[in-house]
Design an enzyme around this catalytic site. Structure first.
Site, PDB file in Angstrom:
ATOM      1  N   GLY A  90      43.131  35.563  48.030  1.00  0.00           N
ATOM      2  CA  GLY A  90      41.710  35.663  48.526  1.00  0.00           C
ATOM      3  C   GLY A  90      40.927  34.580  48.449  1.00  0.00           C
ATOM      4  O   GLY A  90      41.141  33.448  47.680  1.00  0.00           O
ATOM      5  N   THR A 142      39.922  31.259  43.008  1.00  0.00           N
ATOM      6  CA  THR A 142      39.816  32.653  42.715  1.00  0.00           C
ATOM      7  C   THR A 142      38.491  33.040  42.047  1.00  0.00           C
ATOM      8  O   THR A 142      38.255  32.484  41.152  1.00  0.00           O
ATOM      9  CB  THR A 142      41.062  33.235  42.023  1.00  0.00           C
ATOM     10  OG1 THR A 142      40.718  34.782  41.742  1.00  0.00           O
ATOM     11  CG2 THR A 142      41.705  32.827  40.647  1.00  0.00           C
ATOM     12  N   ILE A 143      37.918  33.987  42.727  1.00  0.00           N
ATOM     13  CA  ILE A 143      36.669  34.275  41.886  1.00  0.00           C
ATOM     14  C   ILE A 143      36.954  35.066  40.429  1.00  0.00           C
ATOM     15  O   ILE A 143      35.941  35.407  39.741  1.00  0.00           O
ATOM     16  CB  ILE A 143      35.654  35.190  42.855  1.00  0.00           C
ATOM     17  CG1 ILE A 143      36.477  36.736  43.084  1.00  0.00           C
ATOM     18  CG2 ILE A 143      35.323  34.708  43.993  1.00  0.00           C
ATOM     19  CD1 ILE A 143      35.461  37.569  43.556  1.00  0.00           C
ATOM     20  N   ASP A 144      38.042  35.450  40.231  1.00  0.00           N
ATOM     21  CA  ASP A 144      38.661  36.312  39.033  1.00  0.00           C
ATOM     22  C   ASP A 144      38.321  35.517  37.693  1.00  0.00           C
ATOM     23  O   ASP A 144      38.440  36.142  36.579  1.00  0.00           O
ATOM     24  CB  ASP A 144      39.690  37.215  39.276  1.00  0.00           C
ATOM     25  CG  ASP A 144      39.746  38.238  40.456  1.00  0.00           C
ATOM     26  OD1 ASP A 144      38.473  38.662  40.594  1.00  0.00           O
ATOM     27  OD2 ASP A 144      40.716  38.432  41.076  1.00  0.00           O
ATOM     28  N   SER A 165      15.946  53.343  31.615  1.00  0.00           N
ATOM     29  CA  SER A 165      16.956  53.246  32.522  1.00  0.00           C
ATOM     30  C   SER A 165      18.039  52.126  31.943  1.00  0.00           C
ATOM     31  O   SER A 165      17.924  51.683  30.757  1.00  0.00           O
ATOM     32  CB  SER A 165      16.343  52.426  33.528  1.00  0.00           C
ATOM     33  OG  SER A 165      15.819  50.984  33.067  1.00  0.00           O
ATOM     34  N   GLY A 175      37.521  42.631  39.834  1.00  0.00           N
ATOM     35  CA  GLY A 175      38.181  42.490  38.809  1.00  0.00           C
ATOM     36  C   GLY A 175      39.248  43.581  38.409  1.00  0.00           C
ATOM     37  O   GLY A 175      38.833  44.626  37.791  1.00  0.00           O
ATOM     38  N   ARG A 176      40.384  43.461  39.370  1.00  0.00           N
ATOM     39  CA  ARG A 176      41.479  44.580  39.209  1.00  0.00           C
ATOM     40  C   ARG A 176      42.071  44.436  37.878  1.00  0.00           C
ATOM     41  O   ARG A 176      42.323  45.703  37.385  1.00  0.00           O
ATOM     42  CB  ARG A 176      42.383  44.521  40.393  1.00  0.00           C
ATOM     43  CG  ARG A 176      42.058  45.047  41.760  1.00  0.00           C
ATOM     44  CD  ARG A 176      43.103  44.987  42.752  1.00  0.00           C
ATOM     45  NE  ARG A 176      43.239  43.507  42.669  1.00  0.00           N
ATOM     46  CZ  ARG A 176      43.529  42.654  43.897  1.00  0.00           C
ATOM     47  NH1 ARG A 176      43.349  43.424  45.125  1.00  0.00           N
ATOM     48  NH2 ARG A 176      43.692  41.543  43.805  1.00  0.00           N
ATOM     49  N   GLY A 179      22.076  41.723  30.817  1.00  0.00           N
ATOM     50  CA  GLY A 179      21.583  42.647  29.848  1.00  0.00           C
ATOM     51  C   GLY A 179      22.040  44.056  29.904  1.00  0.00           C
ATOM     52  O   GLY A 179      21.560  45.046  29.689  1.00  0.00           O
ATOM     53  N   ARG A 196      47.795  36.704  53.421  1.00  0.00           N
ATOM     54  CA  ARG A 196      48.814  37.079  52.347  1.00  0.00           C
ATOM     55  C   ARG A 196      49.951  37.136  53.306  1.00  0.00           C
ATOM     56  O   ARG A 196      49.970  37.508  54.594  1.00  0.00           O
ATOM     57  CB  ARG A 196      48.476  38.442  51.727  1.00  0.00           C
ATOM     58  CG  ARG A 196      46.824  38.616  51.327  1.00  0.00           C
ATOM     59  CD  ARG A 196      46.857  39.047  49.820  1.00  0.00           C
ATOM     60  NE  ARG A 196      45.437  39.410  49.876  1.00  0.00           N
ATOM     61  CZ  ARG A 196      44.804  38.887  48.670  1.00  0.00           C
ATOM     62  NH1 ARG A 196      45.456  38.087  47.749  1.00  0.00           N
ATOM     63  NH2 ARG A 196      43.548  38.982  48.386  1.00  0.00           N
ATOM     64  N   ASP A 230      47.197  33.278  41.448  1.00  0.00           N
ATOM     65  CA  ASP A 230      48.385  33.286  40.629  1.00  0.00           C
ATOM     66  C   ASP A 230      49.636  33.742  41.466  1.00  0.00           C
ATOM     67  O   ASP A 230      50.472  33.087  41.329  1.00  0.00           O
ATOM     68  CB  ASP A 230      48.458  34.246  39.156  1.00  0.00           C
ATOM     69  CG  ASP A 230      48.016  35.531  39.403  1.00  0.00           C
ATOM     70  OD1 ASP A 230      47.666  35.869  40.601  1.00  0.00           O
ATOM     71  OD2 ASP A 230      48.553  36.521  38.613  1.00  0.00           O
ATOM     72  N   GLY A 231      49.417  34.646  42.574  1.00  0.00           N
ATOM     73  CA  GLY A 231      50.305  34.986  43.487  1.00  0.00           C
ATOM     74  C   GLY A 231      50.674  33.743  44.103  1.00  0.00           C
ATOM     75  O   GLY A 231      51.911  33.276  44.395  1.00  0.00           O
ATOM     76  N   ASP A 237      40.972  34.272  36.384  1.00  0.00           N
ATOM     77  CA  ASP A 237      41.964  34.947  35.620  1.00  0.00           C
ATOM     78  C   ASP A 237      43.508  34.141  35.321  1.00  0.00           C
ATOM     79  O   ASP A 237      44.333  34.728  35.186  1.00  0.00           O
ATOM     80  CB  ASP A 237      42.438  36.524  36.062  1.00  0.00           C
ATOM     81  CG  ASP A 237      42.884  36.561  37.483  1.00  0.00           C
ATOM     82  OD1 ASP A 237      42.720  35.406  38.118  1.00  0.00           O
ATOM     83  OD2 ASP A 237      43.294  37.369  37.931  1.00  0.00           O
ATOM     84  N   ARG A 291      39.972  13.699  51.229  1.00  0.00           N
ATOM     85  CA  ARG A 291      39.372  12.134  51.011  1.00  0.00           C
ATOM     86  C   ARG A 291      40.115  11.590  50.088  1.00  0.00           C
ATOM     87  O   ARG A 291      40.337  10.282  50.346  1.00  0.00           O
ATOM     88  CB  ARG A 291      38.040  12.493  50.825  1.00  0.00           C
ATOM     89  CG  ARG A 291      37.249  13.023  52.028  1.00  0.00           C
ATOM     90  CD  ARG A 291      35.764  12.587  52.252  1.00  0.00           C
ATOM     91  NE  ARG A 291      35.304  12.848  53.529  1.00  0.00           N
ATOM     92  CZ  ARG A 291      34.055  13.126  53.780  1.00  0.00           C
ATOM     93  NH1 ARG A 291      33.013  12.972  52.864  1.00  0.00           N
ATOM     94  NH2 ARG A 291      33.828  13.577  54.910  1.00  0.00           N
TER      95      ARG A 291
END
Ligand code: ATP
Length: 325
Positions: free
Chosen positions: A14, A129-131, A218, A174-175, A189, A75, A106-107, A133, A28
């Protein structure tokens, strides 16, 4: 020292904001150490197809602030097979590549670790990776930008939620991991944060909604897409019949979390990690990931980072519980 004359760099899995800053830094730093650099397009798929492009310093000008990846990403099912990896390695040999820097998750590192063992070629990973993890690093490139994107979006949702006294279920990426949901939930919050690492949270959600039914205020329910109770849509459908008095809405933030200009933190981390990757290769490292632990560069064996599990911080969970009332 000095054995590595030509290094290749690729982005895989990803995409994440800050990957370009890492490509720039690798390029560089390598040139600065008298190495030649080749960019491989479309990750391992491009390695198999022979999509190699020589990179000069000016080829990576003006990209530090850009989201996505100039090398593209993909992929590759073929790279999972020994035949595919052999074709990939033959292309590396044809281009006289001595080492590979892989920017991904990790993949991608599983693939790099296998290739490094099969063909005895040094591979260094940079966590992108944005996760967030990946075991062995406090931060992955792209995570900070994704968090800030979520926070900005949820602040806006909060404005409309409170004007109408609505309950919003907000689903974030976040799978398998709840880092994005937990940290952005604290920052916005959120009243309840549902993450895959904490099981059976439906009871907690029901208790919260029962309490809220009395005050009619709310609320934001932050949901990681991989929560064991389901994503935001499924969860809202589970509780709506029990709480018909609530005006429940769902927002799935989706791919906006991957895009945008990287934050200062992601740019600096990517720059440091890119330089560290070249230094590690000069230091004869063969199969490691560059990490950031307590603000310092660390080296983690690639096979360890793909096997070990990184846990969300327990003290962050405590903070979330104490503050959500
Ligand atoms: P993200 O965390 O963003 O999903 P990732 O690097 O984990 O990134 P994956 O799609 O899991 O993304 O992996 C990227 C590529 O790495 C795969 O398409 C495949 O080519 C290669 N790869 C993954 N697992 C293996 C494996 N077991 N053996 C060989 N190659 C692999």
């Amino acid at each position: 020292m000095g054995k590595i004359k030509r290094v290749a760099v690729l982005t895989s899995g990803g995409d994440a904001p800050g990957m370009n800053a890492a490509v720039r830094a690798v390029t560089r730093a390598a040139i600065n150490n008298n190495m030649e650099v080749y960019g491989i397009m479309r990750g391992y798929e491009g390695m198999i197809n022979g999509e190699f492009k020589k990179l000069e310093s000016r080829d990576v000008s003006g990209i530090i602030q850009k989201g996505g990846t100039i090398l593209k990403t993909a992929r590759s099912a073929r790279f999972r097979t020994p035949e595919g990896r052999k074709e990939a390695y033959e292309n590396l040999s044809r281009h006289e590549i001595d080492a590979v820097v892989v920017i991904g998750g990790d993949g991608s590192f599983t693939g790099a670790s296998i290739m490094s063992q099969e063909f005895n070629i040094p591979c260094v990973g940079i966590p992108g990776t944005i996760d967030n993890d990946l075991f062995g690093t406090d931060y992955t490139i792209g995570y900070d930008t994704a968090l800030n994107t979520v926070v900005e979006a949820v602040d806006k949702i909060r404005d409309t939620a409170s004007s109408h006294n609505r309950i919003f279920f907000v689903e974030v990426m976040g799978r398998e991991a709840g880092f994005v949901a937990l940290e952005s939930g604290i920052a916005t919050g959120a009243e309840v944060i549902m993450i895959p690492e904490v099981k059976d949270q439906l009871k907690e959600l029901r208790e919260f909604l029962s309490k809220r039914a009395k005050s009619n205020k709310s609320s934001i329910i932050m949901v990681a897409e991989g929560d064991d109770e389901g994503g935001a849509i499924e969860l809202s459908q589970k509780v709506q019949p029990e709480f018909p008095q609530f005006d429940i809405r769902v927002t799935i933030l989706g791919h906006i979390q991957r895009g945008g200009s990287p934050t200062c933190y992601d740019r600096v981390s990517a720059s440091r990690m890119g330089v560290a990757a070249i230094e590690a290769l000069l230091d004869d490292q063969k199969s490691i990931m560059i990490g950031l632990v307590n603000g310092q560069i660390s080296h983690v064996p690639l096979n360890k980072t793909v096997k070990a599990h990184k846990h969300v911080r327990k003290n962050y969970l405590d903070v979330a519980h104490i503050l959500a009332m």
